[in-house]
Design a protein around this motif. Sequence first.
Motif, PDB file in Angstrom:
ATOM      1  N   GLY A  29     -10.823  -1.968  -3.098  1.00 24.91           N
ATOM      2  CA  GLY A  29     -10.210  -0.858  -2.744  1.00 24.91           C
ATOM      3  C   GLY A  29      -9.020  -0.466  -3.331  1.00 24.91           C
ATOM      4  N   VAL A  30      -8.419   0.481  -2.489  1.00 26.31           N
ATOM      5  CA  VAL A  30      -7.164   1.197  -2.909  1.00 26.31           C
ATOM      6  C   VAL A  30      -6.064   0.600  -2.204  1.00 26.31           C
ATOM      7  CG1 VAL A  30      -8.123   2.887  -4.085  1.00 26.31           C
ATOM      8  CG2 VAL A  30      -7.409   3.159  -1.619  1.00 26.31           C
ATOM      9  N   PRO A  31      -4.579   0.750  -2.502  1.00 28.92           N
ATOM     10  CA  PRO A  31      -3.609   0.286  -1.753  1.00 28.92           C
ATOM     11  C   PRO A  31      -3.273   1.253  -0.758  1.00 28.92           C
ATOM     12  CG  PRO A  31      -2.684   0.890  -3.834  1.00 28.92           C
ATOM     13  CD  PRO A  31      -4.268   0.797  -4.140  1.00 28.92           C
ATOM     14  N   ILE A  32      -2.793   0.978   0.338  1.00 25.24           N
ATOM     15  CA  ILE A  32      -2.597   2.013   1.636  1.00 25.24           C
ATOM     16  C   ILE A  32      -1.034   1.631   2.101  1.00 25.24           C
ATOM     17  CG2 ILE A  32      -3.009   2.699   3.886  1.00 25.24           C
ATOM     18  CD1 ILE A  32      -5.961   2.155   3.234  1.00 25.24           C
ATOM     19  N   PHE A  33      -0.323   2.709   2.159  1.00 26.29           N
ATOM     20  CA  PHE A  33       1.134   2.401   2.559  1.00 26.29           C
ATOM     21  C   PHE A  33       1.206   3.390   3.701  1.00 26.29           C
ATOM     22  CE2 PHE A  33       1.052   1.441  -1.932  1.00 26.29           C
ATOM     23  CZ  PHE A  33       1.683   0.202  -1.771  1.00 26.29           C
ATOM     24  N   HIS A  34       1.228   2.963   5.019  1.00 27.26           N
ATOM     25  CA  HIS A  34       1.279   3.951   6.256  1.00 27.26           C
ATOM     26  C   HIS A  34       2.122   3.224   7.217  1.00 27.26           C
ATOM     27  CE1 HIS A  34       0.015   6.911   9.071  1.00 27.26           C
ATOM     28  NE2 HIS A  34      -0.520   6.104   9.976  1.00 27.26           N
ATOM     29  N   LYS A  38       1.825  -2.217   4.623  1.00 29.77           N
ATOM     30  CA  LYS A  38       1.121  -2.051   3.405  1.00 29.77           C
ATOM     31  C   LYS A  38      -0.055  -3.080   3.213  1.00 29.77           C
ATOM     32  CE  LYS A  38       5.874  -2.051   1.686  1.00 29.77           C
ATOM     33  NZ  LYS A  38       6.120  -1.871   3.327  1.00 29.77           N
ATOM     34  N   GLY A  39      -1.166  -2.444   2.773  1.00 24.50           N
ATOM     35  CA  GLY A  39      -2.361  -3.294   2.728  1.00 24.50           C
ATOM     36  C   GLY A  39      -3.434  -2.531   1.673  1.00 24.50           C
ATOM     37  N   TRP A  40      -4.691  -3.368   1.801  1.00 28.39           N
ATOM     38  CA  TRP A  40      -5.534  -2.693   0.875  1.00 28.39           C
ATOM     39  C   TRP A  40      -6.652  -2.027   1.900  1.00 28.39           C
ATOM     40  CZ3 TRP A  40      -5.142  -2.538  -4.424  1.00 28.39           C
ATOM     41  CH2 TRP A  40      -4.077  -3.239  -4.653  1.00 28.39           C
ATOM     42  N   SER A  41      -7.454  -1.182   1.345  1.00 29.54           N
ATOM     43  CA  SER A  41      -8.577  -0.506   2.174  1.00 29.54           C
ATOM     44  C   SER A  41      -9.836  -1.407   2.161  1.00 29.54           C
ATOM     45  CB  SER A  41      -8.856   1.108   1.431  1.00 29.54           C
ATOM     46  OG  SER A  41      -9.197   0.671   0.256  1.00 29.54           O
ATOM     47  N   CYS A  42      -9.940  -2.235   1.464  1.00 32.49           N
ATOM     48  CA  CYS A  42     -11.004  -3.140   1.320  1.00 32.49           C
ATOM     49  C   CYS A  42     -11.206  -4.224   2.462  1.00 32.49           C
ATOM     50  CB  CYS A  42     -11.436  -3.715   0.116  1.00 32.49           C
ATOM     51  SG  CYS A  42      -9.944  -4.286  -0.769  1.00 32.49           S
ATOM     52  N   CYS A  43      -9.866  -4.978   2.842  1.00 33.13           N
ATOM     53  CA  CYS A  43      -9.671  -5.990   3.693  1.00 33.13           C
ATOM     54  C   CYS A  43      -8.668  -5.539   4.831  1.00 33.13           C
ATOM     55  CB  CYS A  43      -9.133  -7.220   2.947  1.00 33.13           C
ATOM     56  SG  CYS A  43      -7.775  -6.713   1.937  1.00 33.13           S
ATOM     57  N   LYS A  44      -8.607  -6.164   5.806  1.00 34.59           N
ATOM     58  CA  LYS A  44      -7.951  -5.647   6.862  1.00 34.59           C
ATOM     59  C   LYS A  44      -6.602  -6.424   7.085  1.00 34.59           C
ATOM     60  CE  LYS A  44     -11.820  -5.503  10.140  1.00 34.59           C
ATOM     61  NZ  LYS A  44     -12.602  -5.887  11.204  1.00 34.59           N
ATOM     62  N   LYS A  46      -2.731  -6.610   6.882  1.00 32.75           N
ATOM     63  CA  LYS A  46      -1.429  -5.691   6.723  1.00 32.75           C
ATOM     64  C   LYS A  46      -0.306  -6.317   6.726  1.00 32.75           C
ATOM     65  CE  LYS A  46      -4.532  -2.561   6.925  1.00 32.75           C
ATOM     66  NZ  LYS A  46      -5.007  -1.581   5.648  1.00 32.75           N
ATOM     67  N   THR A  47       0.842  -6.023   6.162  1.00 30.89           N
ATOM     68  CA  THR A  47       2.175  -6.813   5.988  1.00 30.89           C
ATOM     69  C   THR A  47       3.071  -5.540   5.910  1.00 30.89           C
ATOM     70  OG1 THR A  47       3.540  -8.390   4.782  1.00 30.89           O
ATOM     71  CG2 THR A  47       2.153  -7.151   3.484  1.00 30.89           C
ATOM     72  N   ILE A  48       4.284  -6.089   6.152  1.00 33.65           N
ATOM     73  CA  ILE A  48       5.514  -5.004   6.059  1.00 33.65           C
ATOM     74  C   ILE A  48       6.360  -5.415   4.634  1.00 33.65           C
ATOM     75  CG2 ILE A  48       7.779  -4.490   7.066  1.00 33.65           C
ATOM     76  CD1 ILE A  48       6.746  -5.153   9.494  1.00 33.65           C
ATOM     77  N   ASP A  49       6.121  -6.791   4.028  1.00 38.05           N
ATOM     78  CA  ASP A  49       6.867  -7.188   3.039  1.00 38.05           C
ATOM     79  C   ASP A  49       6.212  -6.710   1.721  1.00 38.05           C
ATOM     80  OD1 ASP A  49       8.942  -7.862   1.131  1.00 38.05           O
ATOM     81  OD2 ASP A  49       8.559 -10.216   1.758  1.00 38.05           O
ATOM     82  N   PHE A  50       6.909  -6.126   0.697  1.00 42.31           N
ATOM     83  CA  PHE A  50       5.894  -5.580  -0.435  1.00 42.31           C
ATOM     84  C   PHE A  50       5.718  -6.805  -1.290  1.00 42.31           C
ATOM     85  CE2 PHE A  50       5.808  -4.092  -4.918  1.00 42.31           C
ATOM     86  CZ  PHE A  50       4.751  -3.000  -4.608  1.00 42.31           C
ATOM     87  N   SER A  51       6.496  -7.897  -1.458  1.00 39.50           N
ATOM     88  CA  SER A  51       6.092  -9.099  -2.079  1.00 39.50           C
ATOM     89  C   SER A  51       5.062  -9.799  -1.309  1.00 39.50           C
ATOM     90  CB  SER A  51       7.329 -10.064  -1.920  1.00 39.50           C
ATOM     91  OG  SER A  51       7.618 -10.691  -0.949  1.00 39.50           O
ATOM     92  N   GLU A  52       4.811  -9.675  -0.232  1.00 36.93           N
ATOM     93  CA  GLU A  52       3.793 -10.308   0.765  1.00 36.93           C
ATOM     94  C   GLU A  52       2.579  -9.607   0.011  1.00 36.93           C
ATOM     95  OE1 GLU A  52       4.448 -10.880   4.529  1.00 36.93           O
ATOM     96  OE2 GLU A  52       6.200 -12.242   4.349  1.00 36.93           O
ATOM     97  N   PHE A  53       2.676  -8.340   0.077  1.00 36.79           N
ATOM     98  CA  PHE A  53       1.428  -7.241  -0.183  1.00 36.79           C
ATOM     99  C   PHE A  53       0.964  -7.548  -1.607  1.00 36.79           C
ATOM    100  CE2 PHE A  53       0.585  -3.512  -2.585  1.00 36.79           C
ATOM    101  CZ  PHE A  53      -0.471  -3.187  -2.162  1.00 36.79           C
ATOM    102  N   LEU A  54       1.764  -8.077  -2.332  1.00 39.57           N
ATOM    103  CA  LEU A  54       1.435  -8.254  -3.804  1.00 39.57           C
ATOM    104  C   LEU A  54       0.598  -9.614  -3.870  1.00 39.57           C
ATOM    105  CD1 LEU A  54       4.420  -7.092  -6.105  1.00 39.57           C
ATOM    106  CD2 LEU A  54       2.233  -6.004  -5.573  1.00 39.57           C
ATOM    107  N   ALA A  55       0.960 -10.594  -2.880  1.00 40.83           N
ATOM    108  CA  ALA A  55       0.330 -11.879  -2.972  1.00 40.83           C
ATOM    109  C   ALA A  55      -0.778 -12.004  -2.169  1.00 40.83           C
ATOM    110  CB  ALA A  55       1.549 -12.928  -2.481  1.00 40.83           C
TER     111      ALA A  55
END
Length: 385
Positions: A29-34, A38-44, A46-55
């Motif tokens: 999927g594509v990254p979503i910031f809302h 922060k998360g990906w459109s393909c999986c459910k 979500k996180t607030i920290d950007f480093s956790e989003f990358l991991a």
Amino acid sequence: MSELCYNPGCGLRYEPHSNAGDACCYHPGVPIFHDALKGWSCCKKKTIDFSEFLAIPGCTKGHHSNVKQPEPLKPDITCTKDGADDTKPGPATEYILKGPKSAEKMKKERPSSEEPTVKLPQRVTKSLQESLAKLSTSSRKTDTNKEDNVKSGVIVGTMCKNNGCKKAFQGPESDRETCNFHPGIPIFHEGLKYWSCCRIKTTEFDEFLEQPGCAKGKHLWTKIDSDKKLVGCRYDWHQTGGMVVLTVYAKTSNPEHSHVDANQTMLTIHIVFEKDKVFHKALNLWGVVDTSKSFVNMGPTKVEINLQKLDPVNWAKFELPPQKVEGKDETREKEQKEEIQKEEKAKENKPLAQEMFLGDEPPPLEDDESDDSLRLSDTDDEDFD
């Protein structure tokens, strides 16, 4: 030679000869910031920290890829409906939001109160028409009986009692003449003199008396009833977003002889009610109104004057308070206060009286150093003895 995988969420290096079907774990999927998530459109997940989003580990397995992912397409606008080219950025449009006008600005832009007035349209209710019909039938019977009793005792030379008529009674032929008179009442306001029915204003009293009558009828040689009484009425007001409503509590008002005239800042009320009572009042409005959208509702117990606001601003009062003109007494009091203030300031600015001695203040004398020359000695005491 190892290559870099460009699949989203992978970023590992791999050997092309060992690129199996489940070697890469990535996000299709594509990254979503809302809303700070922060998360990906393909999986459910979500996180607030950007480093956790990358991991966040990938949710799909496949081959590694050394091809960069294409950027999302942006709409390419070449021209508008009118055919104008919009590829070049045009000048930025400036939006100015205007709030409600302040009281000081409204005073500066306030129209003159001497503008010509307009008679506001009247809306008469059915209940008022029915009550006026009953009142007219009862008044006709009493008027005919009184006229028969009065006409028998008219003296030659008696002047007509209608306002504005100067004819005198000369005999029975005078009853056949038409009387030109003023059905309204005289009004004297701010140096102007006029009748409430025709409103021809003048400053000279002689010209006011010479104004011809605006209505025609029969002469009135003797007053059947007393003159119409100029009385006061209770009134109040309320407002909405765009309207101001003044309610005058007058019963069985006569629409034919009543009128409400107004311009943008002035309101003149003339209501004839209960046969012989008149309510007349001129008001200087607090705000500015639109006379073309204003009207009057006349009911059996009250008269409602609906005024359309020109600006949607809340009125602090219905009537603008008159400006105070300082008289002689007030100016004298101000002058006296100013003189007293000047004297007080002059006293405060005066220097303190300097000490008569120089240097430090001498210490007070002790008891031992006091002057005993004036005391009596022991020998003096013996002499006295």
